[in-house]
Design a protein around this motif. Structure first.
Motif, mmCIF file in Angstrom:
data_model
loop_
_atom_site.group_PDB
_atom_site.id
_atom_site.type_symbol
_atom_site.label_atom_id
_atom_site.label_comp_id
_atom_site.label_asym_id
_atom_site.label_seq_id
_atom_site.Cartn_x
_atom_site.Cartn_y
_atom_site.Cartn_z
ATOM 1 N N ILE A 9 0.860 -1.173 0.000
ATOM 2 C CA ILE A 9 0.000 0.000 0.000
ATOM 3 C C ILE A 9 0.899 1.226 0.000
ATOM 4 C CG2 ILE A 9 -1.699 1.306 1.314
ATOM 5 C CD1 ILE A 9 -2.597 -1.414 2.513
ATOM 6 N N ALA A 12 -3.570 5.875 0.980
ATOM 7 C CA ALA A 12 -4.950 5.527 1.310
ATOM 8 C C ALA A 12 -5.705 6.800 1.654
ATOM 9 C CB ALA A 12 -4.989 4.551 2.483
ATOM 10 N N VAL A 21 -7.412 2.728 -1.817
ATOM 11 C CA VAL A 21 -6.048 2.330 -1.524
ATOM 12 C C VAL A 21 -5.249 2.268 -2.823
ATOM 13 C CG1 VAL A 21 -4.608 0.526 -0.517
ATOM 14 C CG2 VAL A 21 -6.848 1.006 0.454
ATOM 15 N N PHE A 31 -12.454 -0.051 -1.423
ATOM 16 C CA PHE A 31 -12.964 -0.990 -0.442
ATOM 17 C C PHE A 31 -14.118 -0.335 0.305
ATOM 18 C CE2 PHE A 31 -13.073 -3.448 3.443
ATOM 19 C CZ PHE A 31 -12.864 -4.732 2.976
ATOM 20 N N CYS A 33 -16.582 0.875 2.992
ATOM 21 C CA CYS A 33 -16.528 0.984 4.445
ATOM 22 C C CYS A 33 -17.595 0.113 5.095
ATOM 23 C CB CYS A 33 -16.697 2.433 4.878
ATOM 24 S SG CYS A 33 -15.291 3.455 4.422
ATOM 25 N N ILE A 68 -7.122 -3.021 8.701
ATOM 26 C CA ILE A 68 -7.385 -3.941 7.606
ATOM 27 C C ILE A 68 -6.062 -4.263 6.913
ATOM 28 C CG2 ILE A 68 -7.970 -2.053 6.026
ATOM 29 C CD1 ILE A 68 -10.021 -4.051 4.778
ATOM 30 N N LEU A 70 -3.666 -5.862 3.784
ATOM 31 C CA LEU A 70 -3.638 -5.912 2.325
ATOM 32 C C LEU A 70 -4.276 -7.200 1.811
ATOM 33 C CD1 LEU A 70 -2.733 -4.718 -0.390
ATOM 34 C CD2 LEU A 70 -0.519 -5.794 -0.019
ATOM 35 N N HIS A 72 -6.726 -8.864 2.982
ATOM 36 C CA HIS A 72 -8.184 -8.719 2.990
ATOM 37 C C HIS A 72 -8.639 -7.716 1.935
ATOM 38 C CE1 HIS A 72 -12.174 -9.131 4.634
ATOM 39 N NE2 HIS A 72 -12.276 -7.819 4.688
ATOM 40 N N ILE A 73 -7.911 -6.645 1.769
ATOM 41 C CA ILE A 73 -8.257 -5.638 0.765
ATOM 42 C C ILE A 73 -8.264 -6.254 -0.628
ATOM 43 C CG2 ILE A 73 -7.436 -3.539 -0.380
ATOM 44 C CD1 ILE A 73 -6.439 -2.611 2.400
ATOM 45 N N SER A 78 -14.325 -9.013 -1.985
ATOM 46 C CA SER A 78 -14.626 -7.783 -1.271
ATOM 47 C C SER A 78 -14.121 -6.505 -1.924
ATOM 48 C CB SER A 78 -14.029 -7.873 0.144
ATOM 49 O OG SER A 78 -12.640 -8.019 0.071
ATOM 50 N N VAL A 79 -13.673 -6.550 -3.184
ATOM 51 C CA VAL A 79 -13.120 -5.330 -3.771
ATOM 52 C C VAL A 79 -13.620 -5.064 -5.174
ATOM 53 C CG1 VAL A 79 -10.982 -5.505 -2.446
ATOM 54 C CG2 VAL A 79 -11.088 -6.489 -4.708
#
Length: 82
Positions: A9, A12, A21, A31, A33, A68, A70, A72-73, A78-79
């Protein structure tokens, strides 16, 4: 973080209820919220008070004692990528 050894990253910020990000490979990840109830319930000031982990593998909100990673991002479930 062996899954993404060369991706970190680099920046952000928040816009339109999305954590945006920037990654070292040039991608921008949006991502929502809403995926993070603890962040949705935070004040706008708390939402903006975050730090990127020094290794580039996460974003951390000290006052909220949460963050959070990376991994998971970049989870496909989820993205939205650009």
């Amino acid at each position: 973080m062996d899954s993404f050894p060369n991706i970190k990253i680099t920046n952000a910020f928040f816009a339109n209820n999305m954590l945006t990000v920037a990654l070292s490979d040039g991608r921008i990840v949006f991502f929502p919220c809403a995926e993070m109830a603890w962040l949705v319930n935070a004040s706008p000031e708390q939402q903006q008070d975050f730090n990127m982990e020094s290794d580039g593998y996460g974003v951390w909100w000290q006052e909220l004692d949460d963050g959070i990673a990376l991994l998971h991002i970049l989870s496909p479930a989820s993205v939205a990528l650009s």
